[in-house]
Design a protein around this motif. Structure first.
Motif, PDB file in Angstrom:
ATOM      1  N   PHE A  89      15.672  23.916  23.382  1.00  0.00           N
ATOM      2  CA  PHE A  89      15.987  25.140  24.113  1.00  0.00           C
ATOM      3  C   PHE A  89      16.649  24.740  25.423  1.00  0.00           C
ATOM      4  O   PHE A  89      16.295  23.726  26.025  1.00  0.00           O
ATOM      5  CB  PHE A  89      14.718  25.951  24.402  1.00  0.00           C
ATOM      6  N   SER A  90      17.590  25.553  25.892  1.00  0.00           N
ATOM      7  CA  SER A  90      18.346  25.224  27.099  1.00  0.00           C
ATOM      8  C   SER A  90      18.474  26.447  27.997  1.00  0.00           C
ATOM      9  O   SER A  90      18.790  27.549  27.519  1.00  0.00           O
ATOM     10  CB  SER A  90      19.739  24.718  26.714  1.00  0.00           C
ATOM     11  N   ALA A  91      18.230  26.245  29.279  1.00  0.00           N
ATOM     12  CA  ALA A  91      18.421  27.330  30.228  1.00  0.00           C
ATOM     13  C   ALA A  91      19.883  27.754  30.283  1.00  0.00           C
ATOM     14  O   ALA A  91      20.201  28.939  30.404  1.00  0.00           O
ATOM     15  CB  ALA A  91      17.938  26.892  31.617  1.00  0.00           C
ATOM     16  N   THR A  92      20.782  26.791  30.187  1.00  0.00           N
ATOM     17  CA  THR A  92      22.216  27.109  30.204  1.00  0.00           C
ATOM     18  C   THR A  92      22.584  28.002  29.038  1.00  0.00           C
ATOM     19  O   THR A  92      23.299  29.006  29.196  1.00  0.00           O
ATOM     20  CB  THR A  92      23.043  25.812  30.154  1.00  0.00           C
ATOM     21  N   ALA A  93      22.092  27.668  27.856  1.00  0.00           N
ATOM     22  CA  ALA A  93      22.392  28.483  26.674  1.00  0.00           C
ATOM     23  C   ALA A  93      21.813  29.885  26.802  1.00  0.00           C
ATOM     24  O   ALA A  93      22.386  30.849  26.282  1.00  0.00           O
ATOM     25  CB  ALA A  93      21.857  27.799  25.425  1.00  0.00           C
ATOM     26  N   GLN A  94      20.690  30.002  27.481  1.00  0.00           N
ATOM     27  CA  GLN A  94      20.064  31.310  27.665  1.00  0.00           C
ATOM     28  C   GLN A  94      20.659  32.084  28.844  1.00  0.00           C
ATOM     29  O   GLN A  94      20.330  33.247  29.047  1.00  0.00           O
ATOM     30  CB  GLN A  94      18.556  31.129  27.882  1.00  0.00           C
ATOM     31  N   GLY A  95      21.499  31.422  29.626  1.00  0.00           N
ATOM     32  CA  GLY A  95      22.105  32.086  30.774  1.00  0.00           C
ATOM     33  C   GLY A  95      21.122  32.378  31.895  1.00  0.00           C
ATOM     34  O   GLY A  95      21.250  33.388  32.601  1.00  0.00           O
ATOM     35  N   VAL A  96      20.139  31.494  32.068  1.00  0.00           N
ATOM     36  CA  VAL A  96      19.134  31.680  33.117  1.00  0.00           C
ATOM     37  C   VAL A  96      19.058  30.413  33.963  1.00  0.00           C
ATOM     38  O   VAL A  96      19.429  29.328  33.498  1.00  0.00           O
ATOM     39  CB  VAL A  96      17.749  31.987  32.514  1.00  0.00           C
ATOM     40  N   PRO A  97      18.596  30.517  35.202  1.00  0.00           N
ATOM     41  CA  PRO A  97      18.522  29.320  36.051  1.00  0.00           C
ATOM     42  C   PRO A  97      17.476  28.324  35.593  1.00  0.00           C
ATOM     43  O   PRO A  97      17.596  27.129  35.865  1.00  0.00           O
ATOM     44  CB  PRO A  97      18.181  29.885  37.433  1.00  0.00           C
ATOM     45  N   ALA A  98      16.425  28.793  34.915  1.00  0.00           N
ATOM     46  CA  ALA A  98      15.377  27.895  34.416  1.00  0.00           C
ATOM     47  C   ALA A  98      14.623  28.615  33.307  1.00  0.00           C
ATOM     48  O   ALA A  98      14.511  29.854  33.309  1.00  0.00           O
ATOM     49  CB  ALA A  98      14.415  27.492  35.528  1.00  0.00           C
ATOM     50  N   LEU A  99      14.123  27.833  32.344  1.00  0.00           N
ATOM     51  CA  LEU A  99      13.293  28.428  31.296  1.00  0.00           C
ATOM     52  C   LEU A  99      11.949  28.860  31.863  1.00  0.00           C
ATOM     53  O   LEU A  99      11.413  29.910  31.514  1.00  0.00           O
ATOM     54  CB  LEU A  99      13.085  27.424  30.160  1.00  0.00           C
ATOM     55  N   ASN A 100      11.383  28.040  32.701  1.00  0.00           N
ATOM     56  CA  ASN A 100      10.167  28.339  33.445  1.00  0.00           C
ATOM     57  C   ASN A 100      10.022  27.292  34.540  1.00  0.00           C
ATOM     58  O   ASN A 100      10.939  26.491  34.767  1.00  0.00           O
ATOM     59  CB  ASN A 100       8.935  28.395  32.530  1.00  0.00           C
ATOM     60  N   TRP A 101       8.890  27.297  35.209  1.00  0.00           N
ATOM     61  CA  TRP A 101       8.626  26.319  36.268  1.00  0.00           C
ATOM     62  C   TRP A 101       7.268  25.688  36.001  1.00  0.00           C
ATOM     63  O   TRP A 101       6.291  26.388  35.686  1.00  0.00           O
ATOM     64  CB  TRP A 101       8.609  26.989  37.646  1.00  0.00           C
ATOM     65  N   ILE A 102       7.177  24.371  36.114  1.00  0.00           N
ATOM     66  CA  ILE A 102       5.906  23.678  35.995  1.00  0.00           C
ATOM     67  C   ILE A 102       5.326  23.555  37.404  1.00  0.00           C
ATOM     68  O   ILE A 102       5.899  22.892  38.273  1.00  0.00           O
ATOM     69  CB  ILE A 102       6.064  22.291  35.347  1.00  0.00           C
TER      70      ILE A 102
END
Length: 285
Positions: A89-102
């Protein structure tokens, strides 16, 4: 009998403190039930949470979002199965700055505790007080839930989780990695310490009968096992935190909200018919 507080929150963890801050912001008078401060609190705590964009927005609104070194953005996720199975999964592919934050749990807890201390409208108390509404945020081992007679069913899975921290030879690249093995192990490496960090939080799910043997390993041998399971993707590994473990459970409360007049009256030594109802919200484990 008049109450000096609108709401009593039992439990001063991340959920309880966040709720207290949100309610105080609405000019409600909140009693937050917390044990006395432990000077060693946070030391040796290796927990890390994956928080969503919605959680970040909420915490930023409270000015309690940690700095990047304690809240690392995840730009990609790699999941590897046994054999050659894999999904990415990629944040770029989803068009978001991050998938989540740890997020480092002790860092977040410190920020919330400081905010509670400065927020008017919140009284930190060591015992429950009378209030029209009681909210239970005590987690899995809730004493209040038992006091109020809320049934809490647990199903024990045949696995335990082991958590620790590792320093890695190579940067994690803001990638969360997970491996499923043919033996039934699940290992997750969660990126920490910012964009250029070389530290990961580890969660290793193992069958319960293997827990004692793995916990008996010294740090070097434990890290070597994780090196093998991860295929050496981050180079040499060194354990830098203690190991914590806990059983994996499915837990369900039979009720989430409702009147609790009789139990509440008994707990607070009120008359048989208290003047105001209270509500119970048992927290999910």
């Amino acid at each position: 009998m008049s109450a000096s507080h609108d709401i009593c929150i039992r439990g001063a963890g991340i959920v309880g403190r966040t709720l207290a801050l949100l309610l105080a912001r609405e000019r409600l008078r909140v009693a937050l039930v917390a044990p006395p401060a432990d000077p060693a609190s946070g030391h040796g705590d290796v927990r890390a949470y994956a928080l969503s964009p919605a959680a970040r927005k909420l915490l930023e609104g409270l000015r309690c979002w940690p700095p990047e070194r304690a809240a690392t953005p995840v730009l990609a996720m790699e999941v590897h199965g046994d054999g050659d199975g894999a999904v990415q999964f990629s944040a770029t592919a989803q068009g978001v700055p991050a998938l989540n934050w740890i997020v480092d749990v002790p860092a977040l807890e410190r920020l919330l505790a400081e905010a509670v201390n400065y927020q008017s409208g919140i009284d930190v108390v060591t015992a429950p007080v009378a209030a029209p509404l009681t909210v239970v945020c005590e987690g899995r081992a809730s004493a209040t839930r038992a006091e109020l007679g809320v049934a809490f069913e647990t199903t024990r899975y045949p696995q335990h989780a082991i958590a620790t921290r590792l320093d890695c030879e190579r940067p994690h690249g803001q990638v969360a990695r997970q491996w499923f093995t043919a033996e039934g192990d699940i290992v997750a490496f969660l990126p920490l310490d910012g964009a250029q960090g070389r530290q990961v939080a580890v969660v290793w799910s193992v069958r319960s009968e293997r827990l004692a043997d793995l916990q008996a390993l010294d740090d070097a041998a434990f890290a070597a096992r994780l090196f093998d399971l991860s295929g050496g993707v981050l180079g040499a590994l060194a354990q830098t935190g203690p190991r914590a473990s806990w059983p994996l459970l499915l837990a369900r409360a039979t009720r989430w909200v409702g009147p609790c007049l009789a139990a509440r009256a008994k707990a607070l030594r009120w008359p048989a018919t208290p003047p105001t109802p209270c509500t119970r919200w048992p927290a999910r484990a």
